[in-house]
Each structure stands twice: as structure tokens, then as C-alpha cells.
Design a protein around this motif. Structure first.
Motif, PDB file in Angstrom:
ATOM      1  N   GLY A  72      45.897  24.264  32.952  1.00  0.00           N
ATOM      2  CA  GLY A  72      45.418  25.187  31.928  1.00  0.00           C
ATOM      3  C   GLY A  72      44.583  26.326  32.490  1.00  0.00           C
ATOM      4  N   ILE A  73      44.412  26.386  33.806  1.00  0.00           N
ATOM      5  CA  ILE A  73      43.569  27.403  34.435  1.00  0.00           C
ATOM      6  C   ILE A  73      44.333  28.709  34.615  1.00  0.00           C
ATOM      7  CG2 ILE A  73      42.276  28.001  36.525  1.00  0.00           C
ATOM      8  CD1 ILE A  73      41.933  24.963  37.003  1.00  0.00           C
ATOM      9  N   ASP A  74      43.713  29.802  34.215  1.00  0.00           N
ATOM     10  CA  ASP A  74      44.213  31.143  34.517  1.00  0.00           C
ATOM     11  C   ASP A  74      43.260  31.734  35.557  1.00  0.00           C
ATOM     12  OD1 ASP A  74      45.046  33.746  34.725  1.00  0.00           O
ATOM     13  OD2 ASP A  74      44.636  34.275  32.642  1.00  0.00           O
ATOM     14  N   PRO A  75      43.612  31.702  36.837  1.00  0.00           N
ATOM     15  CA  PRO A  75      42.695  32.169  37.877  1.00  0.00           C
ATOM     16  C   PRO A  75      42.212  33.607  37.672  1.00  0.00           C
ATOM     17  CG  PRO A  75      44.596  31.085  38.855  1.00  0.00           C
ATOM     18  CD  PRO A  75      44.875  31.236  37.392  1.00  0.00           C
ATOM     19  N   PHE A  76      43.084  34.452  37.110  1.00  0.00           N
ATOM     20  CA  PHE A  76      42.736  35.858  36.925  1.00  0.00           C
ATOM     21  C   PHE A  76      41.743  36.072  35.782  1.00  0.00           C
ATOM     22  CE2 PHE A  76      46.926  35.746  38.899  1.00  0.00           C
ATOM     23  CZ  PHE A  76      46.734  36.567  39.996  1.00  0.00           C
ATOM     24  N   GLY A  77      41.585  35.074  34.921  1.00  0.00           N
ATOM     25  CA  GLY A  77      40.683  35.194  33.785  1.00  0.00           C
ATOM     26  C   GLY A  77      39.300  34.601  34.024  1.00  0.00           C
ATOM     27  N   LEU A  78      39.059  34.051  35.201  1.00  0.00           N
ATOM     28  CA  LEU A  78      37.773  33.419  35.511  1.00  0.00           C
ATOM     29  C   LEU A  78      36.745  34.453  35.978  1.00  0.00           C
ATOM     30  CD1 LEU A  78      39.129  30.375  37.561  1.00  0.00           C
ATOM     31  CD2 LEU A  78      38.330  30.364  35.194  1.00  0.00           C
ATOM     32  N   LYS A  79      35.466  34.120  35.833  1.00  0.00           N
ATOM     33  CA  LYS A  79      34.396  34.968  36.359  1.00  0.00           C
ATOM     34  C   LYS A  79      34.539  35.035  37.872  1.00  0.00           C
ATOM     35  CE  LYS A  79      29.433  35.621  36.582  1.00  0.00           C
ATOM     36  NZ  LYS A  79      28.113  35.159  36.200  1.00  0.00           N
ATOM     37  N   GLN A  80      34.378  36.233  38.412  1.00  0.00           N
ATOM     38  CA  GLN A  80      34.591  36.422  39.845  1.00  0.00           C
ATOM     39  C   GLN A  80      33.292  36.752  40.574  1.00  0.00           C
ATOM     40  OE1 GLN A  80      37.842  39.122  40.463  1.00  0.00           O
ATOM     41  NE2 GLN A  80      39.220  37.893  39.218  1.00  0.00           N
ATOM     42  N   TYR A  81      33.278  36.421  41.867  1.00  0.00           N
ATOM     43  CA  TYR A  81      32.120  36.617  42.733  1.00  0.00           C
ATOM     44  C   TYR A  81      32.575  37.291  44.023  1.00  0.00           C
ATOM     45  CZ  TYR A  81      29.992  33.102  39.708  1.00  0.00           C
ATOM     46  OH  TYR A  81      29.512  32.414  38.625  1.00  0.00           O
ATOM     47  N   ALA A  82      31.616  37.875  44.734  1.00  0.00           N
ATOM     48  CA  ALA A  82      31.893  38.420  46.061  1.00  0.00           C
ATOM     49  C   ALA A  82      32.347  37.289  46.976  1.00  0.00           C
ATOM     50  CB  ALA A  82      30.631  39.077  46.620  1.00  0.00           C
ATOM     51  N   THR A  83      33.083  37.625  48.022  1.00  0.00           N
ATOM     52  CA  THR A  83      33.569  36.581  48.927  1.00  0.00           C
ATOM     53  C   THR A  83      32.427  35.918  49.687  1.00  0.00           C
ATOM     54  OG1 THR A  83      34.068  38.250  50.605  1.00  0.00           O
ATOM     55  CG2 THR A  83      35.887  37.515  49.185  1.00  0.00           C
TER      56      THR A  83
END
Length: 195
Positions: A72-83
Motif C-alpha cells: 500500500g506504500i506510494d514512495p513518491f507520496g511520502l515526506k522526503q528528506y535530504a540524503t
């Protein structure tokens, strides 16, 4: 004089059988041209976009029996962080971090490059990770070809603490999204960024 000829002949003979190149003469891997690189990214993006369009919408991290569902995970819809997320103040709240599945994304294309799992989210990339080298080469190739690149990491929290179960979930996501930096997908996309 005969000794000198014998030694010279021996040296020549040895070099005839020694086919390994000197370290400085080893052939470097061929680098993708700009057009090849763009095509490579487009092929991966097409697959991932189709996967996303056919992807069930995530309503909750947990279903009715409180079970983590990686599909059920949409990776593109998750909160993102710097590498280098572990240097961020908000990521230093916990000592070691939590179990999670994480995603390396290039937001400029967009492209899901890598999927991983960890028991300690704050420590996974601290001190080095093989994907950092792939990312470095990927960023360099984008810049060399005048292409924009914006890498980020996204995290899906709540993954199980049990390592084998987390790895099984990670593997199913790798197969589903076909992230190119994961070794499981090298036969599909090739391995253009080395070890």
C-alpha cells in the motif's frame, strides 16, 4: 653477452603470457551518452508510473488487524528528506531511529532509484552505504550531461522489527517498483554505475 640475451628473451617471453593490464591501464566501463542515459531513465520511469497508476491507494499504515502493508506504500507520496537526513535536527530526536523501509528518489525525473530496509533509521547510512557511491555516480552523470537532479530519501515508518519479515517486504517492493540501484533489478536495467 649471452646472459644478457637470455634475460632479455626471458622478459619478452614472460610479457607474451602476461595478458593482465597494469592497474593504470585497466579499461574503464563505458559511460552512457546523454541520449542513452535519458532513455534509460525514461524506461524505468514508465514502469514506475504504470505501477503507481495501478497502485492501490493507501488509506492507513495499518489494516484492521494492525498489520503493516508494504504493497500500500506510494514512495513518491511520502515526506522526503535530504540524503544526509541523519544530520537533520528532527532526525536526532531518537537515539537509533525506528524500523522502516526507505526509498531513494530523484525528484527531477521523478525516479525511484533504491529501496532499502533498516531496524535503525538514524544509523542506516551513517558511516557509509554502497548506494551512496551509486548515487554519487548518478548525480555526476546527470551533471555531466546538463540534466537536473534532486535526490531525496523517503521513509515508511512502522515496519516490523523482525528482520526477516522486513526483508521480505523490502524484496516485494523491489520487485514491484524495479528500482535500478537494487541488485535484484540489474538484469532488467543493467548496472551502469559500478560497484
Amino acid at each position: 653477452m649471452i646472459k644478457g640475451i637470455a634475460i632479455a628473451s626471458m622478459e619478452n617471453q614472460l610479457s607474451l603470457f602476461d595478458h593482465s593490464p597494469e592497474p593504470s591501464q585497466k579499461l574503464q566501463k563505458l559511460e552512457m551518452s546523454r541520449d542513452q542515459f535519458i532513455q534509460w531513465k525514461k524506461q524505468i520511469a514508465r514502469h514506475q508510473q504504470a505501477t503507481r497508476e495501478n497502485h492501490p491507494q493507501q488509506t492507513s499504515l495499518f489494516d484492521t488487524i494492525n498489520q503493516f502493508d508494504p504493497q500500500g506504500i506510494d514512495p513518491f507520496g511520502l515526506k522526503q528528506y535530504a540524503t544526509r537526513f541523519y544530520d537533520l535536527a528532527e532526525m536526532r530526536l531518537g537515539q537509533e531511529g525506528d524500523p522502516c523501509i526507505y526509498f531513494l528518489i530523484d525528484n527531477c525525473f521523478p525516479l525511484l532509484l533504491y529501496i532499502g530496509e533498516t531496524i535503525h533509521s538514524n544509523q542506516r547510512w551513517r558511516g557509509g552505504h554502497h548506494v551512496e557511491e551509486y548515487l554519487k555516480k548518478y548525480v555526476q552523470l546527470n551533471r555531466k550531461h546538463g540534466l537536473e537532479v534532486l535526490p531525496a530519501l523517503a521513509f515508511e515508518w512502522g515496519a516490523p522489527e523482525e528482520t526477516r519479515l522486513r526483508q521480505k517486504m523490502e524484496y516485494s517492493l523491489i520487485k514491484k517498483w524495479k528500482a535500478p540501484f537494487n541488485k535484484e533489478n540489474r538484469a532488467i536495467w543493467g548496472h551502469p554505475f559500478g560497484e
